[in-house]
Design a protein around this motif. Structure first.
Motif, mmCIF file in Angstrom:
data_model
loop_
_atom_site.group_PDB
_atom_site.id
_atom_site.type_symbol
_atom_site.label_atom_id
_atom_site.label_comp_id
_atom_site.label_asym_id
_atom_site.label_seq_id
_atom_site.Cartn_x
_atom_site.Cartn_y
_atom_site.Cartn_z
ATOM 1 N N LYS A 25 5.561 -21.226 5.186
ATOM 2 C CA LYS A 25 4.506 -21.719 4.301
ATOM 3 C C LYS A 25 3.688 -20.615 3.649
ATOM 4 O O LYS A 25 3.109 -20.827 2.585
ATOM 5 N N TYR A 26 3.609 -19.446 4.284
ATOM 6 C CA TYR A 26 2.658 -18.438 3.830
ATOM 7 C C TYR A 26 3.361 -17.103 3.582
ATOM 8 O O TYR A 26 4.234 -16.697 4.346
ATOM 9 N N PHE A 27 2.971 -16.442 2.504
ATOM 10 C CA PHE A 27 3.447 -15.097 2.235
ATOM 11 C C PHE A 27 2.300 -14.119 2.470
ATOM 12 O O PHE A 27 1.136 -14.498 2.543
ATOM 13 N N LEU A 28 2.662 -12.845 2.592
ATOM 14 C CA LEU A 28 1.663 -11.818 2.898
ATOM 15 C C LEU A 28 0.994 -11.352 1.613
ATOM 16 O O LEU A 28 1.651 -10.901 0.683
ATOM 17 N N GLY A 29 -0.314 -11.469 1.581
ATOM 18 C CA GLY A 29 -1.065 -11.098 0.392
ATOM 19 C C GLY A 29 -1.612 -9.688 0.471
ATOM 20 O O GLY A 29 -1.810 -9.118 1.550
ATOM 21 N N GLY A 30 -1.852 -9.096 -0.685
ATOM 22 C CA GLY A 30 -2.413 -7.758 -0.758
ATOM 23 C C GLY A 30 -2.717 -7.402 -2.195
ATOM 24 O O GLY A 30 -2.552 -8.225 -3.114
ATOM 25 N N THR A 31 -3.164 -6.178 -2.403
ATOM 26 C CA THR A 31 -3.455 -5.687 -3.749
ATOM 27 C C THR A 31 -2.857 -4.295 -3.885
ATOM 28 O O THR A 31 -2.349 -3.712 -2.913
ATOM 29 N N GLN A 32 -2.956 -3.746 -5.074
ATOM 30 C CA GLN A 32 -2.448 -2.400 -5.287
ATOM 31 C C GLN A 32 -3.215 -1.376 -4.454
ATOM 32 O O GLN A 32 -2.661 -0.373 -4.017
ATOM 33 N N ILE A 33 -4.505 -1.663 -4.223
ATOM 34 C CA ILE A 33 -5.328 -0.750 -3.413
ATOM 35 C C ILE A 33 -5.133 -1.013 -1.925
ATOM 36 O O ILE A 33 -4.968 -0.097 -1.130
ATOM 37 N N ASP A 34 -5.159 -2.272 -1.543
ATOM 38 C CA ASP A 34 -5.013 -2.658 -0.130
ATOM 39 C C ASP A 34 -3.632 -3.274 0.073
ATOM 40 O O ASP A 34 -3.450 -4.492 -0.004
ATOM 41 N N GLN A 35 -2.667 -2.409 0.345
ATOM 42 C CA GLN A 35 -1.294 -2.888 0.513
ATOM 43 C C GLN A 35 -0.955 -3.229 1.961
ATOM 44 O O GLN A 35 0.169 -3.632 2.258
ATOM 45 N N PHE A 39 -4.099 -8.670 9.403
ATOM 46 C CA PHE A 39 -3.357 -9.903 9.656
ATOM 47 C C PHE A 39 -1.871 -9.726 9.352
ATOM 48 O O PHE A 39 -1.003 -10.186 10.110
ATOM 49 N N ALA A 40 -1.571 -9.048 8.239
ATOM 50 C CA ALA A 40 -0.174 -8.795 7.911
ATOM 51 C C ALA A 40 0.469 -7.854 8.930
ATOM 52 O O ALA A 40 1.647 -8.003 9.273
ATOM 53 N N ASP A 41 -0.321 -6.899 9.450
ATOM 54 C CA ASP A 41 0.203 -5.992 10.459
ATOM 55 C C ASP A 41 0.655 -6.750 11.706
ATOM 56 O O ASP A 41 1.671 -6.416 12.322
ATOM 57 N N ILE A 42 -0.118 -7.755 12.093
ATOM 58 C CA ILE A 42 0.222 -8.524 13.292
ATOM 59 C C ILE A 42 1.586 -9.180 13.143
ATOM 60 O O ILE A 42 2.392 -9.208 14.081
ATOM 61 N N TYR A 43 1.872 -9.698 11.965
ATOM 62 C CA TYR A 43 3.116 -10.442 11.754
ATOM 63 C C TYR A 43 4.307 -9.556 11.391
ATOM 64 O O TYR A 43 5.446 -9.870 11.754
ATOM 65 N N ALA A 44 4.072 -8.469 10.664
ATOM 66 C CA ALA A 44 5.215 -7.784 10.056
ATOM 67 C C ALA A 44 5.275 -6.277 10.270
ATOM 68 O O ALA A 44 6.287 -5.673 9.931
ATOM 69 N N TYR A 94 6.315 -3.486 5.125
ATOM 70 C CA TYR A 94 6.439 -4.848 4.614
ATOM 71 C C TYR A 94 5.874 -4.932 3.198
ATOM 72 O O TYR A 94 5.034 -4.130 2.789
ATOM 73 N N SER A 95 6.366 -5.913 2.475
ATOM 74 C CA SER A 95 5.904 -6.142 1.102
ATOM 75 C C SER A 95 4.750 -7.136 1.096
ATOM 76 O O SER A 95 4.665 -8.026 1.943
ATOM 77 N N VAL A 96 3.852 -6.948 0.143
ATOM 78 C CA VAL A 96 2.725 -7.873 -0.053
ATOM 79 C C VAL A 96 2.730 -8.320 -1.517
ATOM 80 O O VAL A 96 3.313 -7.666 -2.394
ATOM 81 N N PHE A 97 2.048 -9.417 -1.753
ATOM 82 C CA PHE A 97 2.064 -10.029 -3.088
ATOM 83 C C PHE A 97 0.645 -10.325 -3.540
ATOM 84 O O PHE A 97 -0.181 -10.819 -2.768
ATOM 85 N N THR A 98 0.402 -10.030 -4.821
ATOM 86 C CA THR A 98 -0.871 -10.380 -5.448
ATOM 87 C C THR A 98 -0.632 -11.548 -6.402
ATOM 88 O O THR A 98 0.175 -11.443 -7.334
ATOM 89 N N PRO A 99 -1.287 -12.686 -6.170
ATOM 90 C CA PRO A 99 -1.031 -13.862 -7.019
ATOM 91 C C PRO A 99 -1.812 -13.812 -8.336
ATOM 92 O O PRO A 99 -2.886 -13.214 -8.431
ATOM 93 N N THR A 100 -1.230 -14.416 -9.329
ATOM 94 C CA THR A 100 -1.919 -14.640 -10.599
ATOM 95 C C THR A 100 -2.203 -16.133 -10.707
ATOM 96 O O THR A 100 -1.286 -16.956 -10.654
ATOM 97 N N TRP A 101 -3.494 -16.475 -10.836
ATOM 98 C CA TRP A 101 -3.905 -17.883 -10.793
ATOM 99 C C TRP A 101 -4.114 -18.436 -12.199
ATOM 100 O O TRP A 101 -4.467 -17.711 -13.129
#
Length: 222
Positions: A25-35, A39-44, A94-101
């Motif tokens: 259900k959930y993907f790992l979120g992040g930004t160009q600065i905070d990759q 929380f993402a570390d715990i999972y991946a 791991y890869s992270v994704f920044t969404p565009t709303w």
């Protein structure tokens, strides 16, 4: 993932490049600065294991030396305390994704994703934060007790002790050694001069003599 627009095919294709979909259900979120984030570390980010091992051993020997000199005995103790610690880990990227709303008909939806990093699982075990401490201790003493002519009670004790501590990351060991001599004399339970000579304190404090009179014996009036 329920917020992603079904028609945002590029976003869905990007999500297909990662295996870190949490619970489907959930993907790992992040930004160009905070990759990365906690929380993402715990999972991946992989796993780590802290290991601590301790070994302790002690023994002692008591020897009666009456055949050499009546009233003489020897006692000794030896101890070892050894401890090691280290951390083993498997570190992943791991890869992270920044969404565009966007907003369709008053409903917020994700219409695009920007991906940072790629999933990497090298499978290499790393060992770090290792340390060790070792302490070796020893003590031994000769003890002498004897009575002469039923009124002269003589005692003596020669004591030697010491220990050494070794710690990882420290060049010099911690060493400690002590030597002491104690003498005691008792004449018919009336006067007890005692002298001691511990070698681990300054010379001007190493000698001492005390006279101690025991309490008077019960008197029956006869």
């Amino acid at each position: 993932m329920s917020y992603i627009d079904p028609n945002a095919l590029a976003a869905w294709e990007l999500l297909g490049t990662t295996s870190n979909i949490i619970g489907g259900k959930y993907f790992l979120g992040g930004t160009q600065i905070d990759q990365t984030n906690v929380f993402a570390d715990i999972y991946a980010a992989g796993s780590s294991k802290y290991t601590s091992r301790q070994f302790q051993f002690d023994t002692g020997v008591d020897i009666e030396l009456d055949r050499v000199l009546k009233g003489l005995s020897f006692h000794t103790k030896f101890a070892v305390d050894y401890a090691t610690t280290y951390i083993t880990s498997y570190n992943n990227v791991y890869s992270v994704f920044t969404p565009t709303w966007s907003n369709y008909g008053g409903q917020d939806v994700i219409v695009g994703l920007t991906k940072y990093n790629n999933d990497e699982k090298p499978g290499t075990q790393n060992i770090g934060s290792s340390g060790s401490n070792r302490t070796v201790a020893f003590s031994g003493y000769f003890n002498y007790e004897n009575k002469f002519n039923e009124v002269h009670n003589l005692s003596a004790m020669l004591i030697a002790s010491g220990y050494q501590q070794t710690r990882s990351g420290e060049y010099y060991n911690i060493n400690n050694a002590n030597l002491a001599l104690q003498l005691g004399y008792n004449y018919n339970r009336n006067i007890m001069p005692i002298s001691g000579l511990p070698a681990s304190i300054p010379a001007n404090y190493r000698k001492g003599i005390g006279l101690v009179s025991p309490p008077p014996l019960p008197w029956d009036g006869e």
